[in-house]
Motif scaffolding. Structure first.
Motif, PDB file in Angstrom:
ATOM      1  N   SER A  48      23.109  24.661  24.224  1.00  0.00           N
ATOM      2  CA  SER A  48      23.639  24.586  22.859  1.00  0.00           C
ATOM      3  C   SER A  48      23.526  25.951  22.201  1.00  0.00           C
ATOM      4  O   SER A  48      22.483  26.612  22.307  1.00  0.00           O
ATOM      5  CB  SER A  48      22.880  23.550  22.026  1.00  0.00           C
ATOM      6  N   ALA A  49      24.588  26.370  21.536  1.00  0.00           N
ATOM      7  CA  ALA A  49      24.526  27.531  20.648  1.00  0.00           C
ATOM      8  C   ALA A  49      24.105  27.018  19.275  1.00  0.00           C
ATOM      9  O   ALA A  49      24.688  26.061  18.762  1.00  0.00           O
ATOM     10  CB  ALA A  49      25.874  28.222  20.581  1.00  0.00           C
ATOM     11  N   THR A  50      23.094  27.621  18.689  1.00  0.00           N
ATOM     12  CA  THR A  50      22.492  27.063  17.481  1.00  0.00           C
ATOM     13  C   THR A  50      22.695  27.904  16.236  1.00  0.00           C
ATOM     14  O   THR A  50      22.527  27.397  15.127  1.00  0.00           O
ATOM     15  CB  THR A  50      20.977  26.885  17.696  1.00  0.00           C
ATOM     16  N   ALA A  51      23.036  29.187  16.369  1.00  0.00           N
ATOM     17  CA  ALA A  51      23.173  30.052  15.201  1.00  0.00           C
ATOM     18  C   ALA A  51      24.133  31.186  15.511  1.00  0.00           C
ATOM     19  O   ALA A  51      24.253  31.617  16.661  1.00  0.00           O
ATOM     20  CB  ALA A  51      21.812  30.607  14.789  1.00  0.00           C
ATOM     21  N   ILE A  52      24.815  31.690  14.463  1.00  0.00           N
ATOM     22  CA  ILE A  52      25.731  32.823  14.606  1.00  0.00           C
ATOM     23  C   ILE A  52      25.685  33.644  13.333  1.00  0.00           C
ATOM     24  O   ILE A  52      25.632  33.097  12.235  1.00  0.00           O
ATOM     25  CB  ILE A  52      27.171  32.340  14.918  1.00  0.00           C
ATOM     26  N   ASN A  53      25.683  34.976  13.474  1.00  0.00           N
ATOM     27  CA  ASN A  53      25.710  35.814  12.278  1.00  0.00           C
ATOM     28  C   ASN A  53      27.122  36.315  12.004  1.00  0.00           C
ATOM     29  O   ASN A  53      28.063  36.006  12.743  1.00  0.00           O
ATOM     30  CB  ASN A  53      24.681  36.953  12.378  1.00  0.00           C
ATOM     31  N   ASP A  54      27.280  37.092  10.934  1.00  0.00           N
ATOM     32  CA  ASP A  54      28.616  37.515  10.526  1.00  0.00           C
ATOM     33  C   ASP A  54      29.211  38.582  11.441  1.00  0.00           C
ATOM     34  O   ASP A  54      30.397  38.898  11.326  1.00  0.00           O
ATOM     35  CB  ASP A  54      28.587  38.025   9.086  1.00  0.00           C
ATOM     36  N   SER A 350      32.170  16.950  21.318  1.00  0.00           N
ATOM     37  CA  SER A 350      31.680  18.280  20.977  1.00  0.00           C
ATOM     38  C   SER A 350      30.816  18.157  19.740  1.00  0.00           C
ATOM     39  O   SER A 350      30.875  17.155  19.018  1.00  0.00           O
ATOM     40  CB  SER A 350      32.841  19.261  20.738  1.00  0.00           C
ATOM     41  N   ARG A 351      30.024  19.189  19.473  1.00  0.00           N
ATOM     42  CA  ARG A 351      29.133  19.164  18.312  1.00  0.00           C
ATOM     43  C   ARG A 351      29.056  20.547  17.700  1.00  0.00           C
ATOM     44  O   ARG A 351      28.789  21.530  18.384  1.00  0.00           O
ATOM     45  CB  ARG A 351      27.727  18.714  18.729  1.00  0.00           C
ATOM     46  N   ALA A 352      29.302  20.635  16.393  1.00  0.00           N
ATOM     47  CA  ALA A 352      29.179  21.900  15.671  1.00  0.00           C
ATOM     48  C   ALA A 352      27.741  22.085  15.211  1.00  0.00           C
ATOM     49  O   ALA A 352      27.066  21.132  14.830  1.00  0.00           O
ATOM     50  CB  ALA A 352      30.115  21.913  14.466  1.00  0.00           C
ATOM     51  N   ALA A 353      27.262  23.336  15.230  1.00  0.00           N
ATOM     52  CA  ALA A 353      25.900  23.624  14.802  1.00  0.00           C
ATOM     53  C   ALA A 353      25.830  24.647  13.683  1.00  0.00           C
ATOM     54  O   ALA A 353      24.968  24.545  12.813  1.00  0.00           O
ATOM     55  CB  ALA A 353      25.064  24.116  15.985  1.00  0.00           C
ATOM     56  N   ALA A 354      26.715  25.652  13.681  1.00  0.00           N
ATOM     57  CA  ALA A 354      26.636  26.714  12.672  1.00  0.00           C
ATOM     58  C   ALA A 354      27.985  27.394  12.543  1.00  0.00           C
ATOM     59  O   ALA A 354      28.807  27.382  13.468  1.00  0.00           O
ATOM     60  CB  ALA A 354      25.556  27.734  13.057  1.00  0.00           C
ATOM     61  N   ILE A 355      28.214  28.024  11.378  1.00  0.00           N
ATOM     62  CA  ILE A 355      29.441  28.770  11.100  1.00  0.00           C
ATOM     63  C   ILE A 355      29.073  30.052  10.383  1.00  0.00           C
ATOM     64  O   ILE A 355      28.113  30.095   9.612  1.00  0.00           O
ATOM     65  CB  ILE A 355      30.423  27.920  10.258  1.00  0.00           C
ATOM     66  N   ASN A 356      29.823  31.123  10.650  1.00  0.00           N
ATOM     67  CA  ASN A 356      29.592  32.366   9.922  1.00  0.00           C
ATOM     68  C   ASN A 356      30.684  32.574   8.879  1.00  0.00           C
ATOM     69  O   ASN A 356      31.609  31.748   8.738  1.00  0.00           O
ATOM     70  CB  ASN A 356      29.470  33.562  10.875  1.00  0.00           C
ATOM     71  N   ASN A 357      30.617  33.675   8.142  1.00  0.00           N
ATOM     72  CA  ASN A 357      31.575  33.904   7.065  1.00  0.00           C
ATOM     73  C   ASN A 357      32.935  34.374   7.550  1.00  0.00           C
ATOM     74  O   ASN A 357      33.866  34.500   6.748  1.00  0.00           O
ATOM     75  CB  ASN A 357      30.998  34.901   6.051  1.00  0.00           C
ATOM     76  N   ARG A 358      33.088  34.582   8.845  1.00  0.00           N
ATOM     77  CA  ARG A 358      34.395  34.857   9.438  1.00  0.00           C
ATOM     78  C   ARG A 358      35.076  33.583   9.905  1.00  0.00           C
ATOM     79  O   ARG A 358      36.207  33.613  10.377  1.00  0.00           O
ATOM     80  CB  ARG A 358      34.236  35.817  10.618  1.00  0.00           C
ATOM     81  N   GLN A 360      33.924  31.669  12.421  1.00  0.00           N
ATOM     82  CA  GLN A 360      33.584  31.361  13.808  1.00  0.00           C
ATOM     83  C   GLN A 360      32.513  30.275  13.830  1.00  0.00           C
ATOM     84  O   GLN A 360      31.564  30.297  13.036  1.00  0.00           O
ATOM     85  CB  GLN A 360      33.068  32.613  14.518  1.00  0.00           C
ATOM     86  N   VAL A 361      32.657  29.336  14.756  1.00  0.00           N
ATOM     87  CA  VAL A 361      31.773  28.174  14.837  1.00  0.00           C
ATOM     88  C   VAL A 361      31.109  28.158  16.200  1.00  0.00           C
ATOM     89  O   VAL A 361      31.724  28.494  17.213  1.00  0.00           O
ATOM     90  CB  VAL A 361      32.567  26.863  14.635  1.00  0.00           C
TER      91      VAL A 361
END
Length: 378
Positions: A48-54, A350-358, A360-361
């Motif tokens: 699982s991908a859990t976090a993403i930055n900008d 599928s499951r969403a975990a995080a989104i950035n300000n661009r 991208q999920v």
């Protein structure tokens, strides 16, 4: 340390990993967004991908079981294993500081902070929130057995306090250092909400005649969202603007609600349920438009009865999960009034975990055989 399977070249821009293309979603109005397999540790079954930055840098985990966790960082098409002391990343900021939890079989879980300057630091507590300055929050057991909300920053841990006979826990922290704090009695009941700022813990009001209240998120202005019980025992989504409590759920007669996230523009997302507790549609409120304050916007679904938002970025894009007409559950991204499914690898979910300000999920997508892959949806 685990071997990685870097993604390079044109394949990093499209569906990869040999699982087939995104599965069509019954009831979805648009073609699902194609998943990008982040390519870490293909021999392990659960990712699982859990976090993403900008900047588009991703943190996540791969697992062979409950205590067999391996953290990774992905950037520009390549995944790299994190040190052994950073197995469960849950946060990444724009300075690339990664924080999360460390599971233990024989004692309470602890946590970590990882940055280029200090390496892995054991915080002693699982991290529940992180800001752009690198401050993290959570809770530590106190000397009397209760839990205490704490902030860690630059190697120093600060006890945020709790009223006598209560437990507390840090829920989320703003970039300015204001912290949403959960306060409850020693048994974990009768929850209340407080805001920590400037070295002081300030208890916040509940709804008139009501009981428990709960915080879920805080934005850069210090607005806290969550839910509170009414005098009749109904649960309503609420926001604390300073010390002012606004009942967002009052505009949803006959339904319960709770707010799950707020952005710096003052847009709030939440979940509704009917009188019997059955989940319904996700909604969005706009605190920046006084005439619309408290008027929810229905986000719709992917064709089924339920949508559950979990996060919103600063331009108003919402992510969460929704049921489709065929009963499967899929991650979604909602943008400009349209909900689009996040594609999988043929496993049907599928499951969403995080989104950035661009926009991208990240999250995970199911492949045939029940295995999940950590993915990015552009």
């Amino acid at each position: 340390m685990l071997a990685t399977n870097p993604m390079t070249g044109p394949a990093a821009q499209a569906t990869t990993g040999g699982h087939g293309g995104p599965r069509p979603v019954a009831g979805g109005s648009d073609r699902p967004i194609a998943p990008v397999d982040l390519g870490f540790a293909p021999d392990l079954p659960y990712h699982s991908a859990t976090a993403i930055n900008d900047r588009g840098v991703v943190a996540g985990t791969a697992s062979g079981g409950s205590y067999d966790l391996h953290g990774f960082r992905w950037a520009v098409g390549r995944s790299v294993a994190l040190p052994d002391g950073a197995p469960g990343p849950s946060e990444i900021n724009n300075g690339d500081q990664i924080a999360g939890f460390v599971p233990h079989r024989d004692r309470l879980n602890t946590g970590f902070v990882l940055d280029a300057g200090r390496g892995v630091v054991d915080t002693g507590f699982p991290v529940d929130g992180q800001n752009e300055r690198g401050e993290v929050v959570g809770a530590l057991p106190g000397p009397d057995g209760t839990r205490r909300a704490v902030r860690w920053w630059r190697g120093q841990t600060t006890d945020l306090g709790a009223p006598p006979g209560t437990s507390s826990g840090g829920v989320a922290i703003s970039d300015g250092g204001q912290i949403a704090v959960r306060v409850s009695d020693a048994d974990g009941n009768h929850a209340r909400v407080a805001r920590w700022a400037g070295g002081r813990l300030d208890a916040l009001p509940t709804l008139p005649g009501g009981g428990a209240a709960w915080a879920t998120d805080i934005n850069g202005r210090g607005d806290i969202v969550g839910w509170a019980d009414t005098a009749t025992g109904s649960r309503h989504a609420v926001v604390w603007l300073g010390r002012r409590l606004v009942d967002l759920g009052a505009s949803l007669p006959g339904r319960t609600s709770q707010a799950t996230a707020v952005n710096d523009a003052g847009q709030v997302v939440g979940q509704t349920s009917d009188a019997h507790g059955q989940p319904g549609h996700g909604v969005r409120w706009d605190l920046g438009r006084p005439r619309d304050l408290g008027q929810p916007r229905d986000l719709g679904t992917l064709g089924g009865p339920v949508s559950s938002p979990i996060a919103i970025n600063d331009r108003g894009d919402v992510i969460g999960d929704s049921t489709s007409a065929d009963g499967h559950r899929h991650g979604f991204r909602w943008r400009d009034g349209r909900m689009t499914a996040l594609g999988d690898f043929g496993g049907g979910e599928s499951r969403a975990a995080a989104i950035n300000n661009r926009g991208q999920v990240v999250g995970d997508a199911l492949a045939p055989g029940g295995h999940t892959r950590a993915v990015l949806w552009q």
